[in-house]
Design a protein around this motif. Structure first.
Motif, PDB file in Angstrom:
ATOM      1  N   PRO A 629       0.842  -1.199   0.000  1.00 55.35           N
ATOM      2  CA  PRO A 629       0.000   0.000   0.000  1.00 55.35           C
ATOM      3  C   PRO A 629       0.878   1.250   0.000  1.00 55.35           C
ATOM      4  O   PRO A 629       2.110   1.168   0.091  1.00 55.35           O
ATOM      5  N   THR A 630       0.255   2.402  -0.114  1.00 54.89           N
ATOM      6  CA  THR A 630       0.997   3.661  -0.005  1.00 54.89           C
ATOM      7  C   THR A 630       1.672   3.721   1.361  1.00 54.89           C
ATOM      8  O   THR A 630       1.055   3.411   2.388  1.00 54.89           O
ATOM      9  N   PHE A 631       2.954   4.111   1.382  1.00 57.08           N
ATOM     10  CA  PHE A 631       3.675   4.156   2.658  1.00 57.08           C
ATOM     11  C   PHE A 631       4.704   5.272   2.629  1.00 57.08           C
ATOM     12  O   PHE A 631       5.096   5.756   1.566  1.00 57.08           O
ATOM     13  N   GLY A 632       5.143   5.670   3.817  1.00 53.19           N
ATOM     14  CA  GLY A 632       6.137   6.735   3.877  1.00 53.19           C
ATOM     15  C   GLY A 632       6.601   7.017   5.286  1.00 53.19           C
ATOM     16  O   GLY A 632       6.293   6.300   6.241  1.00 53.19           O
ATOM     17  N   ASN A 652       1.401   3.661   6.801  1.00 56.43           N
ATOM     18  CA  ASN A 652       0.961   2.831   5.678  1.00 56.43           C
ATOM     19  C   ASN A 652      -0.515   3.083   5.428  1.00 56.43           C
ATOM     20  O   ASN A 652      -1.307   3.203   6.381  1.00 56.43           O
ATOM     21  N   GLY A 653      -0.907   3.134   4.151  1.00 54.35           N
ATOM     22  CA  GLY A 653      -2.316   3.247   3.813  1.00 54.35           C
ATOM     23  C   GLY A 653      -3.004   1.893   3.864  1.00 54.35           C
ATOM     24  O   GLY A 653      -2.398   0.852   4.133  1.00 54.35           O
ATOM     25  N   TRP A 654      -4.286   1.883   3.599  1.00 54.51           N
ATOM     26  CA  TRP A 654      -5.065   0.641   3.548  1.00 54.51           C
ATOM     27  C   TRP A 654      -4.599  -0.232   2.382  1.00 54.51           C
ATOM     28  O   TRP A 654      -4.253   0.274   1.320  1.00 54.51           O
ATOM     29  N   LYS A 655      -4.643  -1.527   2.590  1.00 59.97           N
ATOM     30  CA  LYS A 655      -4.570  -2.497   1.503  1.00 59.97           C
ATOM     31  C   LYS A 655      -5.876  -3.276   1.558  1.00 59.97           C
ATOM     32  O   LYS A 655      -6.046  -4.199   2.375  1.00 59.97           O
ATOM     33  N   MET A 676      -5.740  -5.215   5.064  1.00 57.09           N
ATOM     34  CA  MET A 676      -4.825  -4.745   6.090  1.00 57.09           C
ATOM     35  C   MET A 676      -5.089  -3.267   6.342  1.00 57.09           C
ATOM     36  O   MET A 676      -4.917  -2.429   5.452  1.00 57.09           O
ATOM     37  N   PRO A 677      -5.517  -2.924   7.567  1.00 57.09           N
ATOM     38  CA  PRO A 677      -5.875  -1.529   7.853  1.00 57.09           C
ATOM     39  C   PRO A 677      -4.685  -0.576   7.771  1.00 57.09           C
ATOM     40  O   PRO A 677      -3.523  -0.974   7.958  1.00 57.09           O
ATOM     41  N   ALA A 678      -5.002   0.691   7.502  1.00 57.53           N
ATOM     42  CA  ALA A 678      -3.984   1.738   7.525  1.00 57.53           C
ATOM     43  C   ALA A 678      -3.511   1.960   8.958  1.00 57.53           C
ATOM     44  O   ALA A 678      -4.228   1.671   9.924  1.00 57.53           O
TER      45      ALA A 678
END
Length: 730
Positions: A629-632, A652-655, A676-678
């Motif tokens: 997912p989007t992460f940073g 981390n964003g939602w998957k 997988m929750p954010a």
């Protein structure tokens, strides 16, 4: 508070190279990155997205292992299946599709699998001078496996005195972690005079059962809890209620790392280096498998990797005295011995299944570089030879009786040999414009012999493959000022099938049997990307990269037939036959944004954000597996004199479950029903130099005690974790 911290990203404006810029340096220059991962350490702009972590940053971030070191950059995603696990993901590629290199020697061997790997943990961060990540296909320099990128780890060298007197520099540290149960001790000694140097490093870490965070979403109030585990009592398997469901019983392990280096510089421009590294673990429980349930009881009584052993011995000759053929040259000859084993036993079963793999890898690398007018030419070759020996047995835990069991790879042995030849050229078209290009020829030969086919009634006794092909890249780098850089890059990557792809026999779950397929071919990627870096004034730097990758001939496990039958009787049960096959094309695209803002000479705000999308080219537009997912990461760092401090957030964003691949390695069974929750964690750390020889470090990670898992992981991350470290150097 749960997701407010990522808002800092937009406030900061949004590294590929951000971490390589010293926050206290007043001069502005985009050329400060020195890319060791390109074989030769060269100061200057590069057309690739890179991440560099130097020795002082490694000490300041104080990671538990090398996977955590990469994860803390905010640009590398890491999947985990157990406490002793960590599988880096680069641009949606993982395991055997990304390359690990240590001191110029590739760690990827013939049995690297396509699922999830923990091998990067067997690299001790305490011994590192620097770590680099080269994102995107890198097959020109490194050949097979570098589809998603290269993780390059450079260990420290002995420190020479520059005189006839001997320079002795010892250092040590001890570290404690509350939620991880960590107890780590390290000591190293560097001894050197003008020509001869010795470096000895030893690190031992003991890690307990990880205590996960207790703060959960209301919708998933029991997510990740470990309610039951198995103990052996009076020769019986007994399910036991866990007194603390947040304690992930079955995640503890130990590791020992030893390094010995000797350098000899007989004359200026000539250096010989002998490098010996040894890493070994205790048993490493496979936590995700131990949590699987059947009829309300644990499926397994035992599932663990036996001691994982890695021995690397290499000799390196570095020449920096120019000749007609080169200005700089390196020759590296190495041998590695690897041992891996898998041990499992079902609950209540008397037979313990044991599989052992021993891999010997010999390699030779020669790399040369020559400046010829406006041209910087680099060329070289690589030779490798892998020898795989696979054995298996069953052991009766009641009587000790030993029986036969199927080997994971062909019992008659397997070999994999590779040859690579490459040449690249960087030419300065103008002062601001540089053109880079290169080509590589790669060839490999794999042979495997099936001797005893009691367990495997295959219609063949031997597998042999000899794939070959060309890869390359072409880039244009535009740098009108030392504050601005724009680059365009086209590159290709390939991965030749290895022993794991071609020959593995693996009953991944009841009723399913994966069998060898001699017909699979190499995988290829075709990549295009654009990146830019810009200083705005003297305080704000912005970086951005966008890439688009076509993944062809992808090897996937799918329905197959054995002796013309889609299912066979295996282990007393009819099992569907599957095999690795080239059946997939996919598109992966993504971006990286980063920013660094110097608030003062002591205070720096930095942030990075990554997004990746991957889809299979089929009628359903099926999600590709391994896509994070989007992460940073966002961090506020302070440094002044004896004090260093940092407040940072990882997020981390939602998957969503709809974006999971239904048949790949995304492990939906270890996620919530929605995916997988954010999540966001808030963390703080600091160090204080208490005297000439002593530094005290402390960190409080996951301050809010969030319960979270990284996508595709089968174990939850540590909860609120206090780490204390005492460092001493002389």
């Amino acid at each position: 508070m749960r997701h407010c911290l990522p808002v800092l990203f937009s406030l900061a404006a949004l590294n590929a190279q951000a971490q390589t810029v010293d926050s206290t340096r007043r001069s502005i220059d985009l050329d400060e990155v020195r890319v060791v991962a390109q074989k030769f350490q060269t100061k200057g702009p590069v057309p690739f997205q890179t991440e560099t972590i130097n020795q002082s940053q490694i000490a300041q971030r104080n990671p538990m292992n090398s996977a955590d070191l990469l994860q803390q950059t905010g640009n590398v995603f890491v999947q985990k299946s157990q406490g002793g696990g960590g599988s880096p993901v680069l641009r949606g590629f993982e395991a055997s599709r990304v390359l690990i290199v240590v001191d110029g020697v590739r760690m990827n061997n013939a049995i690297y699998r396509a699922g999830h790997l923990q091998n990067v943990l067997r690299i001790d961060p305490s011994m590192l001078e620097r770590a680099e990540v080269l994102f995107g296909p890198s097959s020109l320099i490194y050949g097979s496996d570098a589809l998603g990128g290269v993780m390059y780890f450079q260990s420290r060298n002995p420190e020479l005195s520059g005189a006839t007197n001997w320079l002795v520099k010892p250092s040590a540290y001890v570290r404690y972690g509350s939620a991880t149960g960590e107890r780590t001790a390290h000591v190293d000694v560097s001894l050197g005079n003008r020509r001869l140097g010795f470096l000895t490093s030893v690190t031992y870490g003991s890690f307990g059962d990880i205590v996960q965070g207790n703060r959960r979403r209301d919708a998933y109030h029991d997510f990740g809890k470990r309610f039951m585990y198995v103990e052996r009592q009076n020769n019986e398997d007994v399910p036991v209620t866990n007194a603390n469901p947040n304690k992930q019983v079955g995640s503890a392990y130990q590791q020992l790392d030893i390094l010995q280096k000797v350098t000899f510089t007989p004359t200026e421009g000539v250096q010989h280096t002998l490098n010996v590294q040894y890493s070994t673990t205790g048993d490493v429980p496979r936590y995700d498998r131990l949590t699987e349930m059947a009829s309300g009881r644990p499926r397994f009584a035992e599932w663990y990797y036996g001691p994982e052993k890695r021995l690397l011995t290499s000799y390196n000759l570095t020449l920096s005295r120019p000749t007609r053929l080169y200005d700089r040259a390196m020759l590296t000859a190495a041998f590695q011995h690897i041992e891996e084993s898998r041990i499992s036993r079902r609950l209540g079963a008397a037979a313990r299944n044991e599989q052992l793999e021993r891999v010997g890898v010999g390699s030779v690398n020669a790399d040369l570089q020559k400046q010829a007018g406006r041209h910087l030419v680099q060329y070289g070759l690589e030779l490798t030879h892998n020898n795989v020996h696979s054995t298996a047995q069953t052991v009766n835990v009641l009587t000790g009786a030993v029986g036969a069991f199927n080997t994971r790879y062909p019992d008659g042995g397997s070999t994999l040999q590779t040859l690579g030849l490459y040449v690249s050229d960087g030419v300065s078209l103008t002062k601001a414009l540089t053109l880079n290009g290169g080509i590589r020829y790669g060839w490999s030969q794999l042979e495997a012999q099936f001797t005893d086919k009691t367990f495997f009634p295959f219609p063949f006794n031997q597998i042999r493959q000899r794939p070959a092909g060309f890869t390359g890249n072409l880039s244009l780098l535009y740098r009108p000022t030392d504050r601005t850089r724009v680059s365009l890059l086209g590159s290709t990557g390939f991965r030749a099938p290895n022993v794991d792809d071609l020959t593995k026999v693996f009953d991944s779950r009841a009723g399913v049997l994966v069998v060898p397929n001699p017909g699979i071919k190499p995988e290829y990627t075709y990549n295009g990307e654009i990146s830019a870096s810009q200083w705005l004034g003297n305080r704000l730097r912005l970086d951005a990269t966008y890439y688009y990758t076509l993944f062809t001939n992808a090897i996937v496990v799918d329905a197959f037939s054995l002796n013309g039958q889609p299912s066979v009787l295996y282990g007393g049960q009819m099992s569907t036959v599957l095999a690795a096959q080239n059946k997939r094309q996919a598109v992966i695209q993504g971006w990286n944004l980063a920013a660094q803002l110097r608030l003062t000479n002591q205070l720096t705000l930095s942030s990075t954000l990554n997004g990746t999308q991957g889809r299979i080219k089929d009628s359903k537009n099926t999600p590709l597996d391994h896509i994070p997912p989007t992460f940073g990461r966002t961090a506020l760092t302070y440094q002044s004199g004896r004090i260093q401090a940092e407040v940072w957030a990882l997020y981390n964003g939602w998957k969503r479950i709809a974006d999971y691949n239904p048949e790949g390695e995304d492990n939906a069974q270890y996620a919530t029903p929605d995916g997988m929750p954010a999540w966001t964690t808030l963390n703080v750390r600091g160090s204080f130099k208490a005297g000439t020889y002593l530094t005290v470090q402390a960190a409080l990670e996951n301050i809010l005690d969030e319960n979270y898992r990284y996508f595709a992981s089968g174990i939850s991350a540590p909860g609120r974790n206090l780490t204390l470290t005492l460092r001493s150097s002389f």
